[in-house]
Design an enzyme around this catalytic site. Structure first.
Site, PDB file in Angstrom:
ATOM      1  N   GLU A   1       0.864  -1.183   0.000  1.00 22.82           N
ATOM      2  CA  GLU A   1       0.000   0.000   0.000  1.00 22.82           C
ATOM      3  C   GLU A   1       0.897   1.228   0.000  1.00 22.82           C
ATOM      4  OE1 GLU A   1      -3.040  -0.336   3.015  1.00 22.82           O
ATOM      5  OE2 GLU A   1      -3.787  -2.202   2.104  1.00 22.82           O
TER       6      GLU A   1
ATOM      7  N   GLN B   1      43.767  -7.973 -17.121  1.00 26.46           N
ATOM      8  CA  GLN B   1      43.310  -8.675 -15.919  1.00 26.46           C
ATOM      9  C   GLN B   1      42.116  -7.975 -15.241  1.00 26.46           C
ATOM     10  OE1 GLN B   1      46.024  -9.333 -12.512  1.00 26.46           O
ATOM     11  NE2 GLN B   1      46.143 -11.416 -13.311  1.00 26.46           N
TER      12      GLN B   1
ATOM     13  N   GLU C   1       8.962  -8.014  -4.273  1.00 25.59           N
ATOM     14  CA  GLU C   1       8.759  -9.329  -3.622  1.00 25.59           C
ATOM     15  C   GLU C   1       9.653  -9.483  -2.391  1.00 25.59           C
ATOM     16  OE1 GLU C   1       7.481 -12.694  -5.609  1.00 25.59           O
ATOM     17  OE2 GLU C   1       6.646 -11.609  -7.313  1.00 25.59           O
TER      18      GLU C   1
HETATM   19  N1  CAA Z   1       5.138 -19.363   5.157  1.00 26.48           N
HETATM   20  C1  CAA Z   1       4.105 -19.645   5.998  1.00 26.48           C
HETATM   21  N2  CAA Z   1       3.756 -18.855   7.039  1.00 26.48           N
HETATM   22  C2  CAA Z   1       4.491 -17.724   7.220  1.00 26.48           C
HETATM   23  C3  CAA Z   1       5.565 -17.388   6.392  1.00 26.48           C
HETATM   24  C4  CAA Z   1       5.881 -18.257   5.315  1.00 26.48           C
HETATM   25  N3  CAA Z   1       6.870 -17.980   4.484  1.00 26.48           N
HETATM   26  N4  CAA Z   1       6.094 -16.217   6.822  1.00 26.48           N
HETATM   27  C5  CAA Z   1       5.387 -15.849   7.903  1.00 26.48           C
HETATM   28  N5  CAA Z   1       4.420 -16.766   8.134  1.00 26.48           N
HETATM   29  C6  CAA Z   1       3.453 -16.760   9.231  1.00 26.48           C
HETATM   30  C7  CAA Z   1       4.182 -16.800  10.570  1.00 26.48           C
HETATM   31  O1  CAA Z   1       4.463 -18.131  10.959  1.00 26.48           O
HETATM   32  C8  CAA Z   1       3.190 -16.137  11.491  1.00 26.48           C
HETATM   33  O2  CAA Z   1       2.200 -17.069  11.847  1.00 26.48           O
HETATM   34  P1  CAA Z   1       1.896 -17.390  13.400  1.00 26.48           P
HETATM   35  O3  CAA Z   1       1.140 -16.199  13.875  1.00 26.48           O
HETATM   36  O4  CAA Z   1       1.115 -18.632  13.370  1.00 26.48           O
HETATM   37  O5  CAA Z   1       3.239 -17.528  14.052  1.00 26.48           O
HETATM   38  C9  CAA Z   1       2.519 -15.090  10.602  1.00 26.48           C
HETATM   39  O6  CAA Z   1       2.753 -15.502   9.250  1.00 26.48           O
HETATM   40  C10 CAA Z   1       3.097 -13.717  10.804  1.00 26.48           C
HETATM   41  O7  CAA Z   1       4.483 -13.785  10.494  1.00 26.48           O
HETATM   42  P2  CAA Z   1       5.558 -12.811  11.107  1.00 26.48           P
HETATM   43  O8  CAA Z   1       5.345 -12.737  12.586  1.00 26.48           O
HETATM   44  O9  CAA Z   1       6.888 -13.239  10.622  1.00 26.48           O
HETATM   45  O10 CAA Z   1       5.099 -11.424  10.463  1.00 26.48           O
HETATM   46  P3  CAA Z   1       5.788 -10.026  10.408  1.00 26.48           P
HETATM   47  O11 CAA Z   1       4.744  -8.985  10.488  1.00 26.48           O
HETATM   48  O12 CAA Z   1       6.921  -9.961  11.393  1.00 26.48           O
HETATM   49  O13 CAA Z   1       6.369  -9.902   8.895  1.00 26.48           O
HETATM   50  C11 CAA Z   1       7.763 -10.300   7.004  1.00 26.48           C
HETATM   51  C12 CAA Z   1       7.061 -10.847   8.269  1.00 26.48           C
HETATM   52  C13 CAA Z   1       8.581 -11.482   6.539  1.00 26.48           C
HETATM   53  C14 CAA Z   1       8.638  -9.111   7.252  1.00 26.48           C
HETATM   54  C15 CAA Z   1       6.685  -9.924   5.944  1.00 26.48           C
HETATM   55  O14 CAA Z   1       5.978  -8.775   6.333  1.00 26.48           O
HETATM   56  C16 CAA Z   1       7.273  -9.736   4.577  1.00 26.48           C
HETATM   57  O15 CAA Z   1       7.579 -10.698   3.875  1.00 26.48           O
HETATM   58  N6  CAA Z   1       7.390  -8.458   4.089  1.00 26.48           N
HETATM   59  C17 CAA Z   1       7.750  -8.193   2.728  1.00 26.48           C
HETATM   60  C18 CAA Z   1       6.521  -8.104   1.894  1.00 26.48           C
HETATM   61  C19 CAA Z   1       6.760  -8.451   0.444  1.00 26.48           C
HETATM   62  O16 CAA Z   1       7.538  -9.321   0.102  1.00 26.48           O
HETATM   63  N7  CAA Z   1       6.025  -7.769  -0.418  1.00 26.48           N
HETATM   64  C20 CAA Z   1       6.111  -8.047  -1.790  1.00 26.48           C
HETATM   65  C21 CAA Z   1       4.953  -7.451  -2.484  1.00 26.48           C
HETATM   66  S1  CAA Z   1       4.472  -8.433  -3.846  1.00 26.48           S
HETATM   67  C22 CAA Z   1       5.360  -7.932  -5.169  1.00 26.48           C
HETATM   68  O17 CAA Z   1       6.324  -7.233  -5.080  1.00 26.48           O
HETATM   69  C23 CAA Z   1       4.860  -8.577  -6.416  1.00 26.48           C
HETATM   70  C24 CAA Z   1       5.079  -7.748  -7.620  1.00 26.48           C
HETATM   71  O18 CAA Z   1       4.114  -7.197  -8.128  1.00 26.48           O
HETATM   72  C25 CAA Z   1       6.389  -7.747  -8.307  1.00 26.48           C
END
Ligand code: CAA
Length: 383
Positions: A127, A279, A363
């Protein structure tokens, strides 16, 4: 030579490489200068099964494994990064989420259209105020008598305005944190949904990116994908696969830049010999090739594990982190090897350099990948 690949996969790799060289590479420069969504070449990719690589055949996909997906995605990325981003998002997020979490009805409605390339899919998590802190989204979905109402805005949506299906994350329980987010399937044209103007980006111009706003956007009951309040977990586990796509894309962009630099260094002379004999250039080429090989192997390994049903959170983040930083390193080195010509639009390396830059951002940034890897390491130690 890719020793680990089956003969069948090597054959597919060669034919996709040829297709990408003949049909995609020649239009990449023009699409960069005059950006438009490349529907024509995407149509050809759809016919070849590249827009539904791992989607099961019964839903119109190619039914291949994740290893095949990353191998073929690298080929498209080596020809044009923008095409590979559209391919990576529609395959790796909306389709893989539908395959894993969709109801039979949702799969039958959407997968054949997406897998054929008639429709493109988009993923809406970020967002305007939050990207890395994905659980901090503010878009809400409120239950009504016969469905849901979406309100809020999304940013940086790949294929925004062009895609026909949007997988949208929204808060369904204000107090639930990551466990109060659900996932919705929203079709283009739904009343209350509006697209912003295409972002003016550093690179990957043909992979159109927009914001989206939702105002009183009414959705039917069956727009919910997966269980209510599980959308964040669904997104995170799907991003494990999505990040593998970005890793493969990064390897492809890096390979294209490396091949261009090797050719140039073999032909361009200074001080009486081809510059590759110096090199300073030779060591650069050696580092570029070594990093690309390592990035590819990390990507293959994570794909291979995912094909065997393992959770690959750590491996996918390692592959994405290393491959994207390899892409920025290699494309920068390629510009340096080309010298002044590397800074000119007469050669494609300046485009590779610009296209690669976002791979360490989308991502999940490199910083987020390091955070994910670190957390997984501690978890594994404590087990
Ligand atoms: N697989 C399964 N479950 C997962 C997981 C995974 N890979 N990662 C986290 N979870 C679960 C955790 O186990 C947790 O569950 P429980 O409550 O049961 O323990 C829950 O999700 C919350 O996880 P966190 O406590 O780790 O959450 P967080 O708020 O600390 O954030 C983060 C974790 C990894 C930082 C996450 O916010 C993140 O990945 N941020 C980056 C976002 C991102 O990649 N955005 C990309 C946008 S898409 C894009 O770019 C596509 C495009 O168009 C090109």
């Amino acid at each position: 030579m890719d020793l680990a690949l089956s003969e069948e996969l090597q054959l597919m790799q060669r034919s996709v490489r040829e297709f990408a060289r003949e049909q995609i590479y020649p239009v990449a420069g023009e699409l960069d200068r005059n950006p438009r969504f490349p529907w024509e070449t995407l149509g050809q990719m759809g016919e070849l099964g590249l827009l539904g690589v791992t989607t099961p055949e019964e839903y119109g996909g190619a039914g291949l494994d994740v290893l095949s997906y990353v191998v073929l995605l690298e080929e498209i990325a080596a020809a044009d990064a923008a095409h590979s981003t559209i391919m990576a998002v529609t395959n790796g997020l909306p389709q893989s989420m539908l395959v894993t979490y969709g109801t039979e009805e949702q799969k039958r409605r959407y997968l054949p259209r997406l897998a054929s390339g008639e429709w493109i899919g988009a993923f809406c998590l970020s967002e305007p105020h939050c990207g890395s802190d994905a659980a901090a989204i503010r878009t809400t979905a409120r239950r009504t008598a016969d469905g849901w109402v979406l309100d809020g805005s999304k940013a940086w949506i790949t294929s925004g305005g062009e895609a026909q299906l949007y997988v949208v994350m929204a808060k369904t329980d204000e107090k639930g944190g990551p466990r109060g987010i659900s996932c919705f399937l929203v079709e283009k044209g739904t009343a209350g949904m509006e697209f912003g103007k295409p972002e003016e980006k550093l690179g990957q111009h043909a992979a159109i990116t927009t914001g989206i706003s939702f105002e009183g956007c009414e959705l039917p009951d069956d727009a919910l994908l997966g269980p209510e309040n599980q959308g964040f977990i669904l997104s995170m586990s799907s991003l494990d696969g999505g990040r593998l796509g970005i890793a493969a894309q990064s390897v492809g962009i890096a390979r294209a830049a490396f091949e261009a630099a090797l050719d140039y260094a073999s032909e361009r002379e200074s001080f009486g010999e081809p510059i590759r004999e110096h090199q300073g250039v030779q060591f650069k080429l050696a580092d570029m090739a070594t990093r690309i090989e390592a990035a590819r192997l990390l990507t293959y390994k994570a794909a291979w594990l995912r094909d065997r049903g393992y959770r690959v959170t750590r491996e996918a983040s390692m592959a994405k982190l290393f491959a994207s930083e390899t892409a920025t390193f290699v494309t920068d080195a390629a510009v340096q090897i080309f010298g002044g010509y590397g800074y000119s639009r007469d050669y494609p390396v300046e485009r590779y350099f610009r296209d690669a830059r976002v791979t360490t951002i989308y991502e999940g940034t490199s910083e987020i990948q390091r955070m994910v890897i670190g957390r997984q390491l501690y978890r594994e130690r404590e087990r």
